[in-house]
Design an enzyme around this catalytic site. Sequence first.
Site, PDB file in Angstrom:
ATOM      1  CB  SER A  43       7.598   2.676   0.173  1.00  0.00           C
ATOM      2  OG  SER A  43       8.809   3.313  -0.109  1.00  0.00           O
ATOM      3  CB  THR A  44       3.501   0.974   2.296  1.00  0.00           C
ATOM      4  OG1 THR A  44       3.761   1.502   3.601  1.00  0.00           O
ATOM      5  CG2 THR A  44       4.652   0.088   1.855  1.00  0.00           C
TER       6      THR A  44
END
Length: 182
Positions: A9-10
């Site tokens: 996600s990041t």
Amino acid sequence: MLIGYARVSTLDQTPDLQIDALRQVGCEKLFTDKVSGMVTERPGLQRVKEVLRPGDTLVVWRLDRLGRSLRDLIDWMNYLEGEGVALRSLQESIDTSTPTGKLVFHLFGALAEFERNLIKERTMAGLTAARARGRQGGRPKSLSDDKRQLVIDLYQQKKLTVKKICEMMNISKPTLYSYVRS
């Protein structure tokens, strides 16, 4: 051919755990994204679509790496089925190339459809109850009846452009055209 897809996600996260698991099961091609699951445009996932061929299996570490919601997953499953591609999730032990895997996935789909129907039913009941109490749904009108008539008159006189009328009345073109049509 087994084609693997990993997503984190990041930018701070690393897909190494997922990649190692995908390699271990024999994925010949791997694609990754470092982007939130909420983002619909994922370059790695787009490349996956481009290389998938009938008879291939898309392998993910977990289902949530592929889609953020059950609806997303069902859309993906429908797409993959249409392309003749199976889906395999390592953590959930789902493999749609097997009859049991297909059954499990279709049960998920049936539950999602049931949930959508319940939400629709509740929404309709709520709207009916609100109408019975005299409430009207929808957005409030952006202009009074007098101003609406003025917009229609200005439009029909053709002295001002549609853009100018919209700017003067602080309305959008679709709103103007809906007034003219009604």
